[in-house]
Design an enzyme around this catalytic site. Sequence first.
Site, PDB file in Angstrom:
ATOM      1  N   GLY A 180       0.820  -1.213   0.000  1.00  0.00           N
ATOM      2  CA  GLY A 180       0.000   0.000   0.000  1.00  0.00           C
ATOM      3  C   GLY A 180       0.852   1.260   0.000  1.00  0.00           C
ATOM      4  N   LEU A 185      -3.725  -7.402  -1.597  1.00  0.00           N
ATOM      5  CA  LEU A 185      -3.809  -6.598  -2.823  1.00  0.00           C
ATOM      6  C   LEU A 185      -5.196  -5.992  -3.048  1.00  0.00           C
ATOM      7  CD1 LEU A 185      -1.618  -8.795  -5.242  1.00  0.00           C
ATOM      8  CD2 LEU A 185      -0.899  -6.827  -3.869  1.00  0.00           C
ATOM      9  N   LYS A 208      -9.478   2.045   4.704  1.00  0.00           N
ATOM     10  CA  LYS A 208      -9.236   3.391   5.241  1.00  0.00           C
ATOM     11  C   LYS A 208     -10.154   4.492   4.723  1.00  0.00           C
ATOM     12  CE  LYS A 208      -5.924   4.781   1.753  1.00  0.00           C
ATOM     13  NZ  LYS A 208      -4.766   5.533   1.391  1.00  0.00           N
ATOM     14  N   SER A 264      -4.193   6.916  13.876  1.00  0.00           N
ATOM     15  CA  SER A 264      -4.497   8.140  13.151  1.00  0.00           C
ATOM     16  C   SER A 264      -4.842   9.257  14.124  1.00  0.00           C
ATOM     17  CB  SER A 264      -5.695   7.863  12.247  1.00  0.00           C
ATOM     18  OG  SER A 264      -6.261   9.053  11.784  1.00  0.00           O
ATOM     19  N   THR A 274      -7.213  10.899  13.859  1.00  0.00           N
ATOM     20  CA  THR A 274      -8.678  10.879  13.949  1.00  0.00           C
ATOM     21  C   THR A 274      -9.134  10.497  15.363  1.00  0.00           C
ATOM     22  OG1 THR A 274     -10.649  10.214  12.734  1.00  0.00           O
ATOM     23  CG2 THR A 274      -9.093   8.472  13.195  1.00  0.00           C
ATOM     24  N   TYR A 292     -14.654   3.808  10.513  1.00  0.00           N
ATOM     25  CA  TYR A 292     -13.204   3.766  10.311  1.00  0.00           C
ATOM     26  C   TYR A 292     -12.494   4.307  11.555  1.00  0.00           C
ATOM     27  CZ  TYR A 292      -8.558   5.293   8.930  1.00  0.00           C
ATOM     28  OH  TYR A 292      -7.196   5.518   8.910  1.00  0.00           O
ATOM     29  N   LYS A 332      -9.750   2.473  14.501  1.00  0.00           N
ATOM     30  CA  LYS A 332      -8.449   2.945  15.004  1.00  0.00           C
ATOM     31  C   LYS A 332      -8.515   3.054  16.528  1.00  0.00           C
ATOM     32  CE  LYS A 332      -6.558   3.035  11.114  1.00  0.00           C
ATOM     33  NZ  LYS A 332      -5.631   1.971  10.800  1.00  0.00           N
ATOM     34  N   TYR A 339      -0.732   8.965  12.847  1.00  0.00           N
ATOM     35  CA  TYR A 339      -0.331   9.769  11.689  1.00  0.00           C
ATOM     36  C   TYR A 339      -1.255  10.957  11.561  1.00  0.00           C
ATOM     37  CZ  TYR A 339       1.097   5.030  10.086  1.00  0.00           C
ATOM     38  OH  TYR A 339       1.573   3.757   9.976  1.00  0.00           O
TER      39      TYR A 339
END
Length: 358
Positions: free
Chosen positions: A26, A49, A104, A144, A146, A169, A173, A197
């Site tokens: 990714g 994938l 994501k 994240s 978030t 989502y 997390k 992140y």
Amino acid sequence: MMGLFKRIFSRTKKIQGEVLVTGGTGFIGSHTVVDLLESGFSVVIVDNLENSSEKVLDRIEEIVGEKAFEKLTFYEADIRDEEALTSIFDAHDIKNVIHFAGLKAVGESVEKPLEYYDNNIAGTCTLCKVMGNAGCKSIIFSSSSTVYGDPDTLPLTEESPKKPATNPYGWTKWMIEQILTDLYTADPEWDVVLLRYFNPIGAHVSGLIGEDPKGIPNNLVPYIAQTAVGKRDKVHVFGDDYATPDGTGIRDYIHVVDLAAGHVAALQWMQGHTGVEIFNLGTGSGSSVLEVIKAFQTASGQEIPYVIEERRAGDIAQNFADATKAEKILGWKAEKTLEDMVRDSWNWQSKNPEGLEG
Ligand code: NAD
Ligand code: UFG
């Protein structure tokens, strides 16, 4: 079992100290794999994938060269496939896991909550179960910013409160952070690093790997890049009435190559360590939507038309990191500027206008 052992580049015997990278083909995973290989690590990628292309592997080889590439093994497998993961752990001597694999897209998660909870949460539980059985208890997890929700104060430190998520989502997390923390509470041999992140953008300077979203991009910079290359008519700016200097949303954009280096720094730091440690990975300063569009326009020399639209549901006015903890403890600091980020995004997009599968 999905395509297990489909493509094995090198080793068949046990090797010391390999790093398993889930989601390694990714966007963030591929840049991290490049840094790991260039830093001398042996790497095993597990990716189904679902949101990436096997062609990334050829690009990684082009970047790192044949010799470093020999230290990479790729398995097309799903992290929810316990049998496949167990065979991979049996075939390798995996000491550490960097766990990127997951879904994501915020909007899609609202429409398909079960897919998100199954992939992200059940997938992480299966991965940790197999890790524990194999005696590998060291994991770096892609969290994240978030989890901070709409902040009361800025910049955000690791001590800033977690707020209830506004979409499935975000909850994945939030919950996976909790699950990994509980795992350590139950078994203090675990070593957990939660990397929060901020907004990763940019691409490898070679233009060989980058962000390759399927369909219409949800995120700002891929949308701008596709507009610059002529695939989209104009950028839709979601709101210009926020309490920010130009009224548009502010985020802490971070170059994906800097972000990748943050993982390598965390991996090196955590050797011999146990516990749960959280690090913000951001630059410490924010840019508005209009500033990003302007910077991209300058870097690409393309005109980027935009139109102001209503605010997007669930968006916040601004967030940016206090990234001093990572600097103090990991010795890591983001180096690249917004100009570097948009230049490299443009380089990637203009060299690969249809992505890797195009
Ligand atoms: P990405 O979609 O490019 O990479 C994720 C990879 O995981 C893909 O290659 C996909 O095929 C793979 N994958 C998905 N489900 C899998 C499964 N069940 N088994 C095996 N492989 C699976 O996303 P990315 O931007 O590189 O993000 C990596 C991680 O960082 C994700 O966990 C994401 O939630 C997190 N994150 C991303 C951002 C961002 O803005 N990109 C921000 C914060 C956190
Ligand atoms: N934006 C637009 N137009 C677009 C897309 C975005 O104006 O077409 C604006 C948003 O309103 C926001 C900013 O650009 O102000 C950034 O939006 P992104 O969608 O690029 O990023 P987000 O900050 O919304 O979300 C990102 C990741 C999530 C992560 C979140 C918090 O995509 O995975 O940061 O860390 F959860």
